[in-house]
Design a protein around this motif. Structure first.
Motif, PDB file in Angstrom:
ATOM      1  N   UNK A   1       0.816  -1.214   0.000  1.00  0.00           N
ATOM      2  CA  UNK A   1       0.000   0.000   0.000  1.00  0.00           C
ATOM      3  C   UNK A   1       0.846   1.258   0.000  1.00  0.00           C
ATOM      4  N   UNK A   2       1.856   1.282  -0.840  1.00  0.00           N
ATOM      5  CA  UNK A   2       2.722   2.445  -0.970  1.00  0.00           C
ATOM      6  C   UNK A   2       3.465   2.794   0.303  1.00  0.00           C
ATOM      7  N   UNK A   3       3.611   1.825   1.156  1.00  0.00           N
ATOM      8  CA  UNK A   3       4.389   2.022   2.368  1.00  0.00           C
ATOM      9  C   UNK A   3       5.510   1.003   2.391  1.00  0.00           C
ATOM     10  N   UNK A   4       6.599   1.331   3.039  1.00  0.00           N
ATOM     11  CA  UNK A   4       7.606   0.321   3.327  1.00  0.00           C
ATOM     12  C   UNK A   4       7.302  -0.219   4.714  1.00  0.00           C
ATOM     13  N   UNK A   5       7.046  -1.516   4.810  1.00  0.00           N
ATOM     14  CA  UNK A   5       6.701  -2.131   6.095  1.00  0.00           C
ATOM     15  C   UNK A   5       7.953  -2.729   6.718  1.00  0.00           C
ATOM     16  N   UNK A   6       8.157  -2.468   7.975  1.00  0.00           N
ATOM     17  CA  UNK A   6       9.258  -3.128   8.668  1.00  0.00           C
ATOM     18  C   UNK A   6       8.703  -4.043   9.756  1.00  0.00           C
ATOM     19  N   UNK A   7       9.601  -4.651  10.503  1.00  0.00           N
ATOM     20  CA  UNK A   7       9.230  -5.702  11.443  1.00  0.00           C
ATOM     21  C   UNK A   7       8.178  -5.247  12.452  1.00  0.00           C
ATOM     22  N   UNK A   8       8.224  -3.987  12.872  1.00  0.00           N
ATOM     23  CA  UNK A   8       7.233  -3.484  13.824  1.00  0.00           C
ATOM     24  C   UNK A   8       5.852  -3.397  13.193  1.00  0.00           C
ATOM     25  N   UNK A   9       5.793  -3.389  11.862  1.00  0.00           N
ATOM     26  CA  UNK A   9       4.516  -3.282  11.165  1.00  0.00           C
ATOM     27  C   UNK A   9       3.879  -4.641  10.884  1.00  0.00           C
TER      28      UNK A   9
ATOM     29  N   UNK B   1      15.507   0.276   6.308  1.00  0.00           N
ATOM     30  CA  UNK B   1      14.605   0.520   5.188  1.00  0.00           C
ATOM     31  C   UNK B   1      15.192  -0.086   3.934  1.00  0.00           C
ATOM     32  N   UNK B   2      14.530   0.203   2.809  1.00  0.00           N
ATOM     33  CA  UNK B   2      14.990  -0.336   1.528  1.00  0.00           C
ATOM     34  C   UNK B   2      15.943   0.678   0.903  1.00  0.00           C
ATOM     35  N   UNK B   3      17.164   0.233   0.568  1.00  0.00           N
ATOM     36  CA  UNK B   3      18.143   1.145  -0.030  1.00  0.00           C
ATOM     37  C   UNK B   3      17.713   1.531  -1.434  1.00  0.00           C
ATOM     38  N   UNK B   4      17.846   2.801  -1.724  1.00  0.00           N
ATOM     39  CA  UNK B   4      17.459   3.280  -3.055  1.00  0.00           C
ATOM     40  C   UNK B   4      18.636   3.188  -4.016  1.00  0.00           C
ATOM     41  N   UNK B   5      19.841   3.034  -3.452  1.00  0.00           N
ATOM     42  CA  UNK B   5      21.037   2.976  -4.300  1.00  0.00           C
ATOM     43  C   UNK B   5      21.688   4.349  -4.454  1.00  0.00           C
ATOM     44  N   UNK B   6      21.017   5.365  -3.936  1.00  0.00           N
ATOM     45  CA  UNK B   6      21.586   6.711  -4.018  1.00  0.00           C
ATOM     46  C   UNK B   6      22.418   7.014  -2.776  1.00  0.00           C
TER      47      UNK B   6
ATOM     48  N   UNK C   1      25.753   9.649   3.700  1.00  0.00           N
ATOM     49  CA  UNK C   1      25.155   8.344   4.068  1.00  0.00           C
ATOM     50  C   UNK C   1      24.298   7.845   2.901  1.00  0.00           C
ATOM     51  N   UNK C   2      24.156   6.539   2.793  1.00  0.00           N
ATOM     52  CA  UNK C   2      23.295   5.970   1.770  1.00  0.00           C
ATOM     53  C   UNK C   2      21.829   6.291   2.087  1.00  0.00           C
ATOM     54  N   UNK C   3      21.036   6.394   1.046  1.00  0.00           N
ATOM     55  CA  UNK C   3      19.633   6.736   1.226  1.00  0.00           C
ATOM     56  C   UNK C   3      18.784   5.477   1.359  1.00  0.00           C
ATOM     57  N   UNK C   4      17.785   5.513   2.249  1.00  0.00           N
ATOM     58  CA  UNK C   4      16.827   4.420   2.349  1.00  0.00           C
ATOM     59  C   UNK C   4      15.411   4.969   2.215  1.00  0.00           C
ATOM     60  N   UNK C   5      14.524   4.064   1.827  1.00  0.00           N
ATOM     61  CA  UNK C   5      13.110   4.407   1.786  1.00  0.00           C
ATOM     62  C   UNK C   5      12.439   3.621   2.909  1.00  0.00           C
ATOM     63  N   UNK C   6      11.582   4.274   3.651  1.00  0.00           N
ATOM     64  CA  UNK C   6      10.907   3.581   4.748  1.00  0.00           C
ATOM     65  C   UNK C   6      10.480   4.588   5.810  1.00  0.00           C
ATOM     66  N   UNK C   7      10.475   4.142   7.076  1.00  0.00           N
ATOM     67  CA  UNK C   7      10.105   5.026   8.169  1.00  0.00           C
ATOM     68  C   UNK C   7      11.286   5.939   8.469  1.00  0.00           C
TER      69      UNK C   7
END
Lengths: 405, 405, 405
Positions: A81-89, B143-148, B155-161
């Motif tokens: 749903x357009x979110x990145x879910x992690x372990x807490x989710x 989070x999920x690394x964007x590769x940027x 620092x490397x960029x991540x997507x997530x919380x």
């Protein structure tokens, strides 16, 4: 003189006590029965040595009351749903217990508040209030039916959290779950031997991945691999939900070095029995997150979650050499060897040529009429008894001086 | 007359059936073997009386399938992050089950929202996008690394919380946990005897404190005391987390008054096996509290919680006198006394002076050649057989009228 | 010639080895002892056939290590505090595990924030600061006592979540819980036989309702019915809380068709042992829902929840015919029949008329003084020994050529 007699009597009792009584045996020199006898004895010895001692390890005390502690940790990120879910989710509950669920699919109903609203679903269509009467005491909808038909929507009205959930929406499952990893830390203690073991050695590289052949003691498991070992397809279980058992078995022999005490892992689908059922297939549950709006009104998001429910089960036992069971089983083995007699006696006394002769050899007969006659005649004359004794008692062991008390 | 013969034959079978067959024994009046015999018999009796009956209570039926229910309640207040924490804040899960965790230390990441942001941590430093390639499929970040590579932050960029958690911050643990108390209510039922027992008497003062010597049935345990009994230091476990087992053992003898059926408590560190490991020491987990801002955007506070995971484990069994096991074991004891023969026979027939004579006394021989000869000559003349019978069969029990069928 | 002698000696050892040794028996033709003997043998046979084989099914291998998976789902709606509560509101935890709690009564404390406030309760009344000193280290209130007396309120001051809870308020319980239904899905696996069974058949109508007589395999249980089967009143348990055990027992015999392997259900109150206690009756726990106000301050609603804690426990075992236990038990039965001898010998040799004669028949005596005499005289003359042999050894089996080695 009475004292001397007393001492002599005492001595008699003591010597009588310290005697040894053994059965009188008949040794049959027959090739047939002899061979059968030795063969049956061999079978019994093979059974005891092979099965009881070597296979069942009857010479050991067993500790079956294994104490176990399990800690789990899931890692991985998924997009949903357009979110990145992690372990807490996506892990419920979050404490890393032995039983946990990874959510793979969600049906969300946002912004529910208490109120009145139409109940979703084909079954709840109506045109008149009377159409909704049959639902009045139903537990299957998402609220309490008011009995009214909301003619604008053509649906029966319910009271409860509104809007009601529409769980017929087919949502996608989270594909990344297949690559999530589960780290399992299992510590067992054999209280009887006071030995504690962990499921991985101190020197393990935590970046490993479990493989039954190549890396059987790695504590990190890929979800997709677990399902493969359990012969389940990921897409089916991710869509409908299901229960997977991770079995850790500790079969330890502490006569060997403690380092050899290692676990084996196996994986099964626990709700296999219901796979063919039409109703209640899979595994799902509902939970909600509660919020308060700025005007202090409570609202919530309801989630219907489908997921893979994992259950880490630990079993096992350990054995160690001990004198008492060894002695008991050796004695049992020795006495059991004598059981060959049971079979051989049947053959010897019934099916062998000359069976009657063997019977005559084995059995010595005494009838109570003979004994009664003896006892009666004894009162007549001591001499007579002795004579009769010699006649009726062929073993000749009968004489007053040698009787056992 | 044929009828009379039938009746007589019937009567013969019946009288033959109601006979009693006992082994013929040789009584050896030898001080040496007699003493050994009685001594071995004494050992066997001591084993049965002392171990089987008194120690193992073989005269009882055992109920090992104990049904148990545990309820726990933690009490105490701690200060953490300028807040006073109560039970609803630091116990997970809150339902008072047998397995629960008291949180001792928290790493909090406030106001996380979905988005893009730099990943904290030395390992994720970069100067070019290519430096982040190796992390692309990593599960270890937040989070999920964007590769940027975010060159401003290095620092490397991540997507997530976002922002990501920085769990290298060394926070303090909550010191007051040492003085928290755990109240344990344990009810067990022995279904076989239909007896239900609780772990504390009706008259208990609930303000007591458990002490293995002074107050062993008090159901209130101080966390610091539990750790002391398990030989663990509070500061180490509060900082890193750990798993503690509280074992309740019910060993009950219902031949005594039911009031004597009381539990004993013991405490162990469950994850002891991993204490020396460098990786994955202790116990921690992540959870989040979810909020909605006034513009309906979801945000959360992520908690990495270190805590003491308690596991209340109940085991036990109960016994009560029963006729069947008593009888079976008495019979087993009686027959086992005869096992002394096995050892004594070996001594008597092999190592004793005059062993050959004892053998001659114990064993009576019959060879199939003799029997065959008898059977063959029988066909010649009945008279002859009788004579031969008298010669070859020394026991003299052989005569047609006394043979056993 | 030496070779021939060797072969002959070898042959002698082999023929000696393939002999068969059986006990020499005395057959007593006595109606009394014969009848007792057969009666005791009958008892032993009845015990083995009736109890060991038919009742205990000793001819089967048993699988006691049952693997079980339980999934539960509660359905129903209740009204509480002007809200309609659904499963996400009143079931804790929500994942549908085997242990869960249905909340029946709530004491809510809204809008708690961190701060200083008076502690509710009669025990905490004060007029001076010194009145509050005794509470300073107490765990029983709702925060940390500051030691100050708030003279306006006449209550001691605490620091923590304010306002403090007033749990003396008598709230109503949720009456609808009695009509809630619990759906239980239980899958068991007998690993030894690789058989998996579910607690309801494929064809079940999911709208059924469990009834021990009419519908014993329906997996839907009404809460009120469960309490009735456990002999508990709904109003008492709904008000104070309690723990209920739902026992599922699988006793399966796989010598019969697998379809006959069905569970039985039973229901007990688990915390029965504490029903008469004054302190700590029932079951309750506290949890909180956390919110953030628009100025980012955290506040919470504290719930003291009373509920029915359900614990679904699965036990069972299965048996299937197997050769090894059958053989072992048949042998045990056969040899045990011989135990009648123990009792009959006691009667025959002590209490029967002519007991001395029977003793003379059963026991043949040999004393070591005789043997010693024989051995000594043997060195004098071979002829003499033979004569002595004929005199002292009444069985006549003693002659050099027939001795057993």
């Amino acid at each position: 003189m009475s004292f001397l007699w007393q001492v002599r009597r005492m001595w008699g009792i003591i010597t009588d006590f310290f005697t040894y009584e053994t059965t009188k045996s008949v040794v049959v020199k027959s090739w047939l029965v002899g061979t059968i006898n030795r063969f049956v004895q061999l079978l019994i010895i093979v059974y005891f040595v092979g099965w009881v001692f070597l296979h069942e390890k009857a010479y050991q005390t067993k500790d079956t009351g294994i104490e176990s502690a399990v800690m789990t940790k899931v890692k991985g990120f998924g997009r949903y749903n357009n979110q990145v879910m992690d372990v807490a989710d996506y892990v419920v509950p979050q404490q890393g217990t032995s039983v946990f669920c990874i959510i793979t699919r969600l049906i969300m109903t946002h912004n529910q508040t208490q109120g009145l609203c139409p109940q979703y679903g084909k079954n709840y269509r109506c045109t008149h209030d009377s159409d909704c009467d049959k639902h009045l005491r139903s537990h299957l909808a998402n609220g309490i039916f008011t009995g009214r038909c909301l003619t604008e929507d053509g649906q029966c009205e319910v009271e409860g959290w509104c809007p009601t959930e529409n769980d017929t929406v087919q949502t996608e499952y989270m594909e990344e779950v297949e690559n999530f990893t589960i780290f399992i830390k299992n510590s067992v203690r054999f209280a009887l031997f006071d030995i504690t073991r962990g499921n991985f050695p101190r020197t393990i590289d935590i970046n490993c991945m479990y493989d039954p052949v190549g890396n059987p003691y790695c504590p990190v498991f890929r979800v997709g691999d677990i399902l493969r070992y359990a012969n389940e397809s990921f897409s089916a279980i991710a869509n409908k939900g299901g229960q997977i058992g991770i079995h850790i078995r500790w079969m330890c022999n502490f006569d060997q070095p403690v380092e050899n005490c290692k676990p084996t892992f196996s994986f099964t689908r626990l709700d296999e029995a219901f796979e063919d059922n039409n109703v209640s297939k899979g595994y799902n549950f509902r939970f909600a997150k509660y919020y308060r709006s700025h005007d202090e009104e409570e609202y919530r998001t309801l989630y219907k979650a489908f997921g893979i429910h994992f259950d880490v089960m630990v079993s096992g036992n350990a054995g160690k050499f001990d004198v008492i069971p060894t002695l008991i089983n050796i004695v049992a083995a020795c006495t059991s060897v004598g059981l060959a007699t049971v079979l051989c006696d049947i053959i010897l006394l019934n099916f062998l040529r000359g069976a009657e002769r063997y019977k005559a050899k084995k059995f010595e007969e005494v009838s109570d009429t003979d004994i009664t006659a003896e006892v009666q005649s004894q009162s007549q004359s001591l001499q007579t008894i002795r004579n009769e004794g010699k006649i009726s008692d062929d073993s000749g062991s009968f004489s007053n001086g040698r009787q056992r008390h």
